[in-house]
Scaffold this motif. Structure first.
Motif, PDB file in Angstrom:
ATOM      1  N   SER A  47       0.859  -1.183   0.000  1.00 46.42           N
ATOM      2  CA  SER A  47       0.000   0.000   0.000  1.00 46.42           C
ATOM      3  C   SER A  47       0.896   1.234   0.000  1.00 46.42           C
ATOM      4  O   SER A  47       1.948   1.272   0.640  1.00 46.42           O
ATOM      5  N   ALA A  48       0.458   2.246  -0.767  1.00 52.11           N
ATOM      6  CA  ALA A  48       1.296   3.411  -1.063  1.00 52.11           C
ATOM      7  C   ALA A  48       1.597   4.245   0.179  1.00 52.11           C
ATOM      8  O   ALA A  48       0.785   4.358   1.096  1.00 52.11           O
ATOM      9  N   ALA A  49       2.787   4.858   0.158  1.00 51.23           N
ATOM     10  CA  ALA A  49       3.227   5.735   1.246  1.00 51.23           C
ATOM     11  C   ALA A  49       2.580   7.104   1.066  1.00 51.23           C
ATOM     12  O   ALA A  49       3.225   8.072   0.671  1.00 51.23           O
ATOM     13  N   GLY A 299       0.517   7.539 -11.571  1.00 47.87           N
ATOM     14  CA  GLY A 299      -0.453   7.526 -10.466  1.00 47.87           C
ATOM     15  C   GLY A 299      -1.768   8.206 -10.818  1.00 47.87           C
ATOM     16  O   GLY A 299      -1.807   9.168 -11.592  1.00 47.87           O
ATOM     17  N   SER A 300      -2.839   7.688 -10.222  1.00 47.50           N
ATOM     18  CA  SER A 300      -4.183   8.184 -10.533  1.00 47.50           C
ATOM     19  C   SER A 300      -4.366   9.657 -10.159  1.00 47.50           C
ATOM     20  O   SER A 300      -5.158  10.357 -10.778  1.00 47.50           O
ATOM     21  N   ILE A 301      -3.650  10.121  -9.144  1.00 45.12           N
ATOM     22  CA  ILE A 301      -3.802  11.500  -8.667  1.00 45.12           C
ATOM     23  C   ILE A 301      -2.618  12.352  -9.111  1.00 45.12           C
ATOM     24  O   ILE A 301      -2.425  13.464  -8.634  1.00 45.12           O
ATOM     25  N   ALA A 334       6.484  -2.154  -8.943  1.00 45.00           N
ATOM     26  CA  ALA A 334       5.778  -1.281  -9.885  1.00 45.00           C
ATOM     27  C   ALA A 334       4.811  -0.419  -9.101  1.00 45.00           C
ATOM     28  O   ALA A 334       3.915  -0.934  -8.427  1.00 45.00           O
ATOM     29  N   ASP A 335       4.991   0.887  -9.164  1.00 43.34           N
ATOM     30  CA  ASP A 335       4.245   1.804  -8.302  1.00 43.34           C
ATOM     31  C   ASP A 335       3.384   2.768  -9.110  1.00 43.34           C
ATOM     32  O   ASP A 335       3.903   3.644  -9.795  1.00 43.34           O
ATOM     33  N   GLY A 336       2.061   2.591  -9.018  1.00 46.57           N
ATOM     34  CA  GLY A 336       1.139   3.584  -9.568  1.00 46.57           C
ATOM     35  C   GLY A 336       0.448   3.150 -10.844  1.00 46.57           C
ATOM     36  O   GLY A 336       0.966   2.339 -11.626  1.00 46.57           O
ATOM     37  N   GLY A 337      -0.767   3.659 -11.033  1.00 46.44           N
ATOM     38  CA  GLY A 337      -1.493   3.452 -12.279  1.00 46.44           C
ATOM     39  C   GLY A 337      -2.307   2.181 -12.332  1.00 46.44           C
ATOM     40  O   GLY A 337      -2.967   1.914 -13.347  1.00 46.44           O
ATOM     41  N   ILE A 338      -2.279   1.380 -11.262  1.00 45.47           N
ATOM     42  CA  ILE A 338      -2.995   0.105 -11.285  1.00 45.47           C
ATOM     43  C   ILE A 338      -4.452   0.322 -10.888  1.00 45.47           C
ATOM     44  O   ILE A 338      -4.736   0.770  -9.788  1.00 45.47           O
ATOM     45  N   LEU A 357      -0.023   0.122  -4.688  1.00 41.51           N
ATOM     46  CA  LEU A 357      -1.260   0.784  -5.096  1.00 41.51           C
ATOM     47  C   LEU A 357      -1.694   1.832  -4.074  1.00 41.51           C
ATOM     48  O   LEU A 357      -1.541   1.627  -2.874  1.00 41.51           O
ATOM     49  N   GLY A 358      -2.245   2.914  -4.597  1.00 43.63           N
ATOM     50  CA  GLY A 358      -2.785   3.958  -3.740  1.00 43.63           C
ATOM     51  C   GLY A 358      -4.293   4.033  -3.826  1.00 43.63           C
ATOM     52  O   GLY A 358      -5.015   3.703  -2.888  1.00 43.63           O
ATOM     53  N   SER A 359      -4.790   4.431  -4.995  1.00 41.21           N
ATOM     54  CA  SER A 359      -6.230   4.674  -5.123  1.00 41.21           C
ATOM     55  C   SER A 359      -7.041   3.417  -4.819  1.00 41.21           C
ATOM     56  O   SER A 359      -8.131   3.496  -4.267  1.00 41.21           O
ATOM     57  N   TYR A 360      -6.510   2.271  -5.142  1.00 41.17           N
ATOM     58  CA  TYR A 360      -7.237   1.019  -4.936  1.00 41.17           C
ATOM     59  C   TYR A 360      -7.596   0.811  -3.465  1.00 41.17           C
ATOM     60  O   TYR A 360      -8.608   0.202  -3.135  1.00 41.17           O
ATOM     61  N   GLN A 381     -11.382  10.651   1.329  1.00 34.25           N
ATOM     62  CA  GLN A 381     -10.456  11.562   0.648  1.00 34.25           C
ATOM     63  C   GLN A 381      -9.235  10.791   0.126  1.00 34.25           C
ATOM     64  O   GLN A 381      -8.753   9.855   0.774  1.00 34.25           O
ATOM     65  N   TYR A 382      -8.763  11.163  -1.032  1.00 33.30           N
ATOM     66  CA  TYR A 382      -7.514  10.589  -1.575  1.00 33.30           C
ATOM     67  C   TYR A 382      -6.770  11.709  -2.278  1.00 33.30           C
ATOM     68  O   TYR A 382      -7.316  12.361  -3.178  1.00 33.30           O
ATOM     69  N   ARG A 383      -5.542  11.963  -1.853  1.00 32.44           N
ATOM     70  CA  ARG A 383      -4.825  13.067  -2.488  1.00 32.44           C
ATOM     71  C   ARG A 383      -3.381  12.702  -2.795  1.00 32.44           C
ATOM     72  O   ARG A 383      -2.754  11.895  -2.084  1.00 32.44           O
ATOM     73  N   GLY A 384      -2.851  13.282  -3.850  1.00 36.95           N
ATOM     74  CA  GLY A 384      -1.451  13.082  -4.208  1.00 36.95           C
ATOM     75  C   GLY A 384      -0.555  13.717  -3.153  1.00 36.95           C
ATOM     76  O   GLY A 384      -0.929  14.721  -2.552  1.00 36.95           O
ATOM     77  N   MET A 385       0.600  13.084  -2.923  1.00 38.00           N
ATOM     78  CA  MET A 385       1.540  13.662  -1.963  1.00 38.00           C
ATOM     79  C   MET A 385       2.189  14.917  -2.540  1.00 38.00           C
ATOM     80  O   MET A 385       2.828  15.679  -1.827  1.00 38.00           O
ATOM     81  N   GLY A 386       2.018  15.120  -3.844  1.00 44.01           N
ATOM     82  CA  GLY A 386       2.507  16.346  -4.465  1.00 44.01           C
ATOM     83  C   GLY A 386       1.388  17.349  -4.699  1.00 44.01           C
ATOM     84  O   GLY A 386       1.546  18.297  -5.460  1.00 44.01           O
ATOM     85  N   SER A 387       0.239  17.117  -4.071  1.00 45.54           N
ATOM     86  CA  SER A 387      -0.865  18.081  -4.177  1.00 45.54           C
ATOM     87  C   SER A 387      -0.617  19.220  -3.195  1.00 45.54           C
ATOM     88  O   SER A 387       0.167  19.070  -2.247  1.00 45.54           O
ATOM     89  N   ASP A 397       8.956  17.485   0.451  1.00 42.19           N
ATOM     90  CA  ASP A 397       9.999  17.736  -0.536  1.00 42.19           C
ATOM     91  C   ASP A 397      10.130  16.640  -1.583  1.00 42.19           C
ATOM     92  O   ASP A 397      11.067  16.606  -2.347  1.00 42.19           O
ATOM     93  N   ARG A 398       9.131  15.718  -1.599  1.00 43.44           N
ATOM     94  CA  ARG A 398       9.149  14.751  -2.694  1.00 43.44           C
ATOM     95  C   ARG A 398       9.028  15.485  -4.028  1.00 43.44           C
ATOM     96  O   ARG A 398       9.657  15.146  -5.006  1.00 43.44           O
ATOM     97  N   TYR A 399       8.176  16.497  -4.035  1.00 42.88           N
ATOM     98  CA  TYR A 399       7.922  17.199  -5.279  1.00 42.88           C
ATOM     99  C   TYR A 399       8.436  18.623  -5.251  1.00 42.88           C
ATOM    100  O   TYR A 399       8.292  19.363  -6.206  1.00 42.88           O
ATOM    101  N   LEU A 400       8.983  19.033  -4.088  1.00 38.09           N
ATOM    102  CA  LEU A 400       9.270  20.434  -3.894  1.00 38.09           C
ATOM    103  C   LEU A 400      10.711  20.558  -3.460  1.00 38.09           C
ATOM    104  O   LEU A 400      11.167  19.857  -2.577  1.00 38.09           O
ATOM    105  N   PRO A 412       2.182  22.307  -7.846  1.00 39.87           N
ATOM    106  CA  PRO A 412       1.859  20.926  -7.480  1.00 39.87           C
ATOM    107  C   PRO A 412       2.028  19.965  -8.648  1.00 39.87           C
ATOM    108  O   PRO A 412       1.980  20.371  -9.811  1.00 39.87           O
ATOM    109  N   GLU A 413       2.246  18.691  -8.317  1.00 43.73           N
ATOM    110  CA  GLU A 413       2.250  17.643  -9.348  1.00 43.73           C
ATOM    111  C   GLU A 413       1.241  16.567  -8.998  1.00 43.73           C
ATOM    112  O   GLU A 413       1.401  15.401  -9.359  1.00 43.73           O
ATOM    113  N   GLY A 414       0.232  16.983  -8.236  1.00 37.79           N
ATOM    114  CA  GLY A 414      -0.807  16.023  -7.869  1.00 37.79           C
ATOM    115  C   GLY A 414      -2.081  16.756  -7.548  1.00 37.79           C
ATOM    116  O   GLY A 414      -2.083  17.971  -7.369  1.00 37.79           O
TER     117      GLY A 414
END
Ligand code: RVP
Length: 485
Positions: A47-49, A299-301, A334-338, A357-360, A381-387, A397-400, A412-414
């Motif tokens: 399950s996604a971090a 990733g879905s988000i 393999a991380d994301g998009g499933i 998987l995250g959204s799943y 709620q489901y949000r990208g860590m880069g939102s 700082d994953r995306y920043l 943002p990238e999410g």
């Protein structure tokens, strides 16, 4: 020009598994795998971090079902370590934070205390921690009406059966049957209480026979850390994390690789490096990584590909990385998009050892956050860590690179979204794993390594893709494993 002679890259919907001769019944397919060089799990799923997916409750549920939860890193370091400890303690044979009673307390007081703490019995100890007796609901009940102000020492059972630290589950159970008791206090050589084994605890462990556990029998847990967070990495490592996941949107950044290498040298846990999406990136990390995580923008988000114009369709990304990793025997995640179980098993066919998987999972009970109702439908709620929201509530700082000044804005990238509420993780996982096993049956492979070898893809046209989903009908009853996307 050469710039326009571009290679093709494929994703889940572009391919299907070629059916092959088989004697493999899906429910016999063995889905155990490795997520990193030293860590095995019984189902190939993580399950996604993310802060709307994995905290200790999800991690405990994932590990009990045989997979691995990866704790997100929008938590301060101490809380992250406490979360790791919660997972590690969850299915422990010996409970350590034992609720004890005092011999001078009244029966009423103990009854209230036990109810508040959610236990149905407690060892009675003196100031030194010596076990004087044990008190349970059964002992208390006759006193409640007539003698509720009597002292615990009157009501308790004072012939206590105890066991030493080295007791096994079987021995404890035998003691319980023999003496018709439900809990056995654990004492050290001086007779001081050090823990408690309960019948309920033992039965619960049995219920999760497929759980992913470490050598000591504790549930496995993964933790995300930033590439420059060596201190966090060391702290969660000491707390007992099995695998650390370098959490970065572009791990082929050479500074990130330096940071990941430093972390790898500072901890005992395995270190999975990611995310990457190309052969070249895999070549630059494969010599020190204990696992490589793949996914640039699926990733879905995730809006990375739209915002930055960069990314790699996921099947090609997995295949490129797996080509390099296989030579060094390093597992690939393999991380994301499933979206469907079919995507998950295609990811394995492309060369992954496990999928994240995250959204799943975001709509399940075990994901953090509460259920909201909109127009009579339930969501979580489901949000990208880069939102924007996730970046504001963490160091993000994953995306920043740098925290923006007050008047500056995040790039943002999410996105922030909602997932339909889905109930328990267990039934979601059951569908996911069952679907993956069906894929193994169609290909005729009994194990994940065999499946990786034997599976072949065919390319699907857009007409073929339409044909593959329910078509020309109106769905009347939604299937538990399919909803039109
Ligand atoms: P999905 O399962 O498609 O929902 O994807 C989950 C993955 O998306 C995560 O494991 C992570 O790699 C990625 N992610 C998380 N946040 C963001 C973002 O904000 N762009 N992307």
């Amino acid at each position: 020009t050469d710039k326009l002679r571009v290679p093709e890259a494929l994703t889940f919907d572009d391919v299907l598994l070629r059916p092959k001769e088989s004697r493999v019944e899906p429910d016999e397919a063995d889905v155990s795998t490795r997520v990193s060089t030293n860590v095995e799990v019984n189902v190939p799923i993580l399950s996604a971090a993310m802060d709307t997916v994995t905290e200790s409750e999800m991690a405990i549920a994932m590990a009990r079902q045989g997979g691995l939860g990866v704790l997100h890193r929008n938590l301060d370091v101490d809380e992250a370590a406490a979360e790791v400890e919660r997972v590690k303690r969850a299915d422990e044979l010996v409970i350590r934070d034992v609720v004890t009673a005092d011999p001078d307390q009244t029966v009423r007081e103990v009854d209230t205390m036990m109810e508040r703490k959610g236990v149905s019995g407690a060892p009675v100890t003196d100031e030194e921690g010596d076990v004087l007796g044990i008190i349970s609901g059964t002992d208390i009940r006759p006193y409640l009406e007539v003698g509720e102000s009597d002292e615990v020492r009157e009501a308790m059972t004072d012939e206590v059966v105890t066991a030493g630290e080295d007791v096994t589950a079987r021995e404890a159970l035998e003691l319980m049957y023999e003496h018709k008791i439900e809990r056995v206090p654990i004492v050290d050589d001086d007779g001081h209480l050090t823990g408690l084994v309960t019948m309920q605890g033992i039965l619960q462990r049995r219920e999760y026979g497929n759980a992913a556990r470490d050598e000591g029998g504790h549930l496995r847990v993964g933790v995300a850390v930033g590439p420059f967070e060596t201190d966090r990495a060391v702290t969660v490592d000491e707390a007992g994390a099995d695998v650390l996941f370098i959490d970065c949107a572009h791990a082929h950044n050479l500074n990130v690789i330096d940071g990941a290498r430093e972390i790898q040298e500072s901890v005992e846990a395995d270190v999975v490096v990611g995310n990457v999406g190309t052969r070249e990136a895999a070549e630059d990390v494969v010599d020190f990584a204990d696992g490589i995580k793949v996914g640039i923008g699926p990733g879905s988000i995730c809006t990375t590909r739209v915002v930055s114009g960069a990314g790699m369709p996921q099947i090609t990304a997995i295949a490129e990385v797996a080509d390099v990793a296989a030579d060094e025997d390093v597992p690939v995640i393999a991380d994301g998009g499933i979206r469907y179980s079919g995507d998950a098993i295609k990811a394995i066919a492309a060369g992954a050892d496990a999928v994240m998987l995250g959204s799943y999972f975001a709509g399940t009970d075990e994901a953090p956050g509460r259920v909201i109702t909109v127009d009579g439908k339930k969501y979580k709620q489901y949000r990208g860590m880069g939102s924007v929201g996730a970046m504001q509530s963490g160091d993000g700082d994953r995306y920043l690179k740098d925290e923006p000044d007050e008047d500056e804005e995040y790039v943002p990238e999410g996105v922030e979204a909602a997932e339909p509420y889905k109930g328990s993780l267990e039934s979601e996982l059951h569908q996911l794993v069952g679907g993956m096993q069906s894929g193994m049956g169609y290909v005729g492979a009994e194990t994940i390594p065999a499946f990786k070898q034997r599976s072949e893809f065919v390319r699907v046209s857009s007409a073929g893709q339409t044909e593959g989903h329910p078509h020309d009908v109106m769905i009347t009853d939604e299937a538990p494993n399919y909803s039109p996307s």
